[in-house]
Design a protein around this motif. Structure first.
Motif, PDB file in Angstrom:
ATOM      1  N   LEU A  11      28.697   5.994  22.374  1.00 27.68           N
ATOM      2  CA  LEU A  11      28.112   5.224  23.480  1.00 27.68           C
ATOM      3  C   LEU A  11      27.139   4.174  22.968  1.00 27.68           C
ATOM      4  CD1 LEU A  11      27.533   8.025  26.132  1.00 27.68           C
ATOM      5  CD2 LEU A  11      29.126   6.102  26.285  1.00 27.68           C
ATOM      6  N   LYS A  12      26.346   4.545  21.993  1.00 26.41           N
ATOM      7  CA  LYS A  12      25.375   3.608  21.416  1.00 26.41           C
ATOM      8  C   LYS A  12      26.084   2.455  20.707  1.00 26.41           C
ATOM      9  CE  LYS A  12      21.717   3.402  17.963  1.00 26.41           C
ATOM     10  NZ  LYS A  12      21.033   4.145  16.920  1.00 26.41           N
ATOM     11  N   THR A  13      27.139   2.753  19.987  1.00 25.15           N
ATOM     12  CA  THR A  13      27.835   1.735  19.203  1.00 25.15           C
ATOM     13  C   THR A  13      28.754   0.873  20.055  1.00 25.15           C
ATOM     14  OG1 THR A  13      27.748   3.123  17.228  1.00 25.15           O
ATOM     15  CG2 THR A  13      29.377   1.357  17.233  1.00 25.15           C
ATOM     16  N   LEU A  14      29.584   1.486  20.872  1.00 22.03           N
ATOM     17  CA  LEU A  14      30.622   0.736  21.578  1.00 22.03           C
ATOM     18  C   LEU A  14      30.143   0.048  22.849  1.00 22.03           C
ATOM     19  CD1 LEU A  14      33.701   3.075  21.071  1.00 22.03           C
ATOM     20  CD2 LEU A  14      32.970   1.112  19.711  1.00 22.03           C
ATOM     21  N   THR A  15      28.884   0.228  23.236  1.00 24.76           N
ATOM     22  CA  THR A  15      28.370  -0.455  24.419  1.00 24.76           C
ATOM     23  C   THR A  15      27.442  -1.607  24.052  1.00 24.76           C
ATOM     24  OG1 THR A  15      26.589   1.169  24.654  1.00 24.76           O
ATOM     25  CG2 THR A  15      28.597   1.544  25.935  1.00 24.76           C
ATOM     26  N   LYS A  16      27.453  -2.029  22.790  1.00 23.41           N
ATOM     27  CA  LYS A  16      26.686  -3.208  22.385  1.00 23.41           C
ATOM     28  C   LYS A  16      27.270  -4.436  23.069  1.00 23.41           C
ATOM     29  CE  LYS A  16      25.771  -1.507  17.726  1.00 23.41           C
ATOM     30  NZ  LYS A  16      26.064  -1.720  16.298  1.00 23.41           N
ATOM     31  N   ASP A  17      26.499  -5.501  23.069  1.00 24.76           N
ATOM     32  CA  ASP A  17      27.002  -6.766  23.609  1.00 24.76           C
ATOM     33  C   ASP A  17      27.846  -7.466  22.549  1.00 24.76           C
ATOM     34  OD1 ASP A  17      25.847  -6.562  26.124  1.00 24.76           O
ATOM     35  OD2 ASP A  17      23.969  -7.449  25.461  1.00 24.76           O
ATOM     36  N   TYR A  18      29.134  -7.204  22.564  1.00 22.01           N
ATOM     37  CA  TYR A  18      30.061  -7.815  21.620  1.00 22.01           C
ATOM     38  C   TYR A  18      30.596  -9.113  22.212  1.00 22.01           C
ATOM     39  CZ  TYR A  18      30.292  -3.324  19.177  1.00 22.01           C
ATOM     40  OH  TYR A  18      29.991  -2.181  18.474  1.00 22.01           O
ATOM     41  N   THR A  19      30.870 -10.049  21.332  1.00 22.80           N
ATOM     42  CA  THR A  19      31.557 -11.264  21.751  1.00 22.80           C
ATOM     43  C   THR A  19      33.036 -10.927  21.940  1.00 22.80           C
ATOM     44  OG1 THR A  19      30.017 -12.597  20.459  1.00 22.80           O
ATOM     45  CG2 THR A  19      32.101 -13.635  21.071  1.00 22.80           C
ATOM     46  N   LEU A  20      33.633 -11.456  22.996  1.00 22.99           N
ATOM     47  CA  LEU A  20      35.058 -11.257  23.219  1.00 22.99           C
ATOM     48  C   LEU A  20      35.830 -12.392  22.564  1.00 22.99           C
ATOM     49  CD1 LEU A  20      35.205 -10.200  26.977  1.00 22.99           C
ATOM     50  CD2 LEU A  20      35.255  -8.743  24.951  1.00 22.99           C
ATOM     51  N   SER A  50      45.329 -10.125  23.629  1.00 23.89           N
ATOM     52  CA  SER A  50      44.454 -10.163  24.801  1.00 23.89           C
ATOM     53  C   SER A  50      43.041 -10.483  24.341  1.00 23.89           C
ATOM     54  CB  SER A  50      44.486  -8.821  25.531  1.00 23.89           C
ATOM     55  OG  SER A  50      43.841  -8.963  26.787  1.00 23.89           O
ATOM     56  N   PHE A  51      42.105 -10.486  25.260  1.00 21.89           N
ATOM     57  CA  PHE A  51      40.696 -10.646  24.920  1.00 21.89           C
ATOM     58  C   PHE A  51      40.097  -9.264  24.677  1.00 21.89           C
ATOM     59  CE2 PHE A  51      41.588 -14.599  27.052  1.00 21.89           C
ATOM     60  CZ  PHE A  51      40.877 -15.504  26.287  1.00 21.89           C
ATOM     61  N   TYR A  52      39.529  -9.091  23.515  1.00 26.29           N
ATOM     62  CA  TYR A  52      38.933  -7.813  23.129  1.00 26.29           C
ATOM     63  C   TYR A  52      37.602  -8.058  22.431  1.00 26.29           C
ATOM     64  CZ  TYR A  52      43.363  -5.448  24.042  1.00 26.29           C
ATOM     65  OH  TYR A  52      44.474  -4.925  24.642  1.00 26.29           O
ATOM     66  N   PRO A  53      36.773  -7.013  22.297  1.00 27.38           N
ATOM     67  CA  PRO A  53      35.510  -7.151  21.563  1.00 27.38           C
ATOM     68  C   PRO A  53      35.765  -7.543  20.115  1.00 27.38           C
ATOM     69  CG  PRO A  53      35.580  -5.051  22.729  1.00 27.38           C
ATOM     70  CD  PRO A  53      36.948  -5.664  22.832  1.00 27.38           C
ATOM     71  N   GLU A  54      34.793  -8.170  19.506  1.00 26.35           N
ATOM     72  CA  GLU A  54      34.931  -8.732  18.152  1.00 26.35           C
ATOM     73  C   GLU A  54      35.397  -7.734  17.101  1.00 26.35           C
ATOM     74  OE1 GLU A  54      30.530  -8.987  16.445  1.00 26.35           O
ATOM     75  OE2 GLU A  54      30.662  -9.630  18.538  1.00 26.35           O
ATOM     76  N   TYR A  55      35.145  -6.451  17.296  1.00 30.12           N
ATOM     77  CA  TYR A  55      35.542  -5.452  16.300  1.00 30.12           C
ATOM     78  C   TYR A  55      37.010  -5.054  16.411  1.00 30.12           C
ATOM     79  CZ  TYR A  55      35.055  -2.056  20.095  1.00 30.12           C
ATOM     80  OH  TYR A  55      35.186  -1.377  21.266  1.00 30.12           O
ATOM     81  N   TRP A  56      37.668  -5.380  17.509  1.00 27.99           N
ATOM     82  CA  TRP A  56      38.982  -4.831  17.833  1.00 27.99           C
ATOM     83  C   TRP A  56      40.056  -5.154  16.793  1.00 27.99           C
ATOM     84  CZ3 TRP A  56      40.282  -0.890  20.404  1.00 27.99           C
ATOM     85  CH2 TRP A  56      41.593  -0.684  20.814  1.00 27.99           C
ATOM     86  N   GLU A  57      40.123  -6.401  16.331  1.00 24.82           N
ATOM     87  CA  GLU A  57      41.160  -6.776  15.371  1.00 24.82           C
ATOM     88  C   GLU A  57      41.021  -5.971  14.082  1.00 24.82           C
ATOM     89  OE1 GLU A  57      44.396  -8.169  15.479  1.00 24.82           O
ATOM     90  OE2 GLU A  57      43.391  -9.933  16.304  1.00 24.82           O
ATOM     91  N   TYR A  58      39.782  -5.767  13.623  1.00 27.49           N
ATOM     92  CA  TYR A  58      39.557  -4.970  12.408  1.00 27.49           C
ATOM     93  C   TYR A  58      39.997  -3.519  12.643  1.00 27.49           C
ATOM     94  CZ  TYR A  58      37.301  -2.481   8.619  1.00 27.49           C
ATOM     95  OH  TYR A  58      37.062  -1.668   7.532  1.00 27.49           O
ATOM     96  N   VAL A  59      39.561  -2.930  13.737  1.00 36.47           N
ATOM     97  CA  VAL A  59      39.895  -1.524  14.027  1.00 36.47           C
ATOM     98  C   VAL A  59      41.404  -1.344  14.135  1.00 36.47           C
ATOM     99  CG1 VAL A  59      39.732   0.273  15.805  1.00 36.47           C
ATOM    100  CG2 VAL A  59      37.685  -0.954  15.085  1.00 36.47           C
ATOM    101  N   ARG A  60      42.081  -2.234  14.836  1.00 33.45           N
ATOM    102  CA  ARG A  60      43.539  -2.123  14.992  1.00 33.45           C
ATOM    103  C   ARG A  60      44.264  -2.315  13.659  1.00 33.45           C
ATOM    104  NH1 ARG A  60      46.297  -0.136  19.079  1.00 33.45           N
ATOM    105  NH2 ARG A  60      47.800  -1.799  18.952  1.00 33.45           N
ATOM    106  N   SER A  61      43.774  -3.235  12.839  1.00 39.60           N
ATOM    107  CA  SER A  61      44.428  -3.515  11.557  1.00 39.60           C
ATOM    108  C   SER A  61      44.269  -2.380  10.563  1.00 39.60           C
ATOM    109  CB  SER A  61      43.884  -4.807  10.949  1.00 39.60           C
ATOM    110  OG  SER A  61      44.253  -5.895  11.753  1.00 39.60           O
ATOM    111  N   THR A  62      43.222  -1.601  10.685  1.00 39.87           N
ATOM    112  CA  THR A  62      42.980  -0.512   9.739  1.00 39.87           C
ATOM    113  C   THR A  62      43.824   0.729  10.044  1.00 39.87           C
ATOM    114  OG1 THR A  62      41.029   0.189  10.991  1.00 39.87           O
ATOM    115  CG2 THR A  62      40.655  -1.270   9.108  1.00 39.87           C
TER     116      THR A  62
END
Length: 93
Positions: A11-20, A50-62
């Motif tokens: 909750l602490k990590t994934l609810t940050k204000d990420y850029t989409l 789609s539009f996702y938080p900035e971390y999404w491409e890294y997480v999906r690629s790993t």
């Protein structure tokens, strides 16, 4: 680590204000075309775009272990988000 601790950390990590960003969502070796010189010529398979938080491409690629070490060479690593998403995938099975 207890499940409450993991939940609190998630909750602490994934609810940050990420850029989409508009992301591919499935960058992996099997979706990258290269020519004989090793130059990238195309990205295939845009169905997860789609539009996702900035971390999404890294997480999906790993997700693809055959190039796990290389992903961090061309993408900004998001280690906490990566491990939280792995954990959430495991408990949602």
């Amino acid at each position: 680590m207890t499940s409450d601790t993991v939940r609190d950390h998630a909750l602490k990590t994934l609810t940050k204000d990420y850029t989409l960003y508009y992301t591919h969502g499935d960058i992996a070796p099997h979706n990258i075309m290269v020519d004989n010189n090793g130059t990238i010529t195309a990205l295939l398979d845009w169905e997860d775009t789609s539009f996702y938080p900035e971390y999404w491409e890294y997480v999906r690629s790993t997700r693809y272990t055959e190039w796990l070490a290389e992903v961090g060479l061309f993408m900004k690593p998001y280690y906490n988000e990566h491990y939280i998403c792995i954990y959430l995938d495991m408990i949602s099975l």
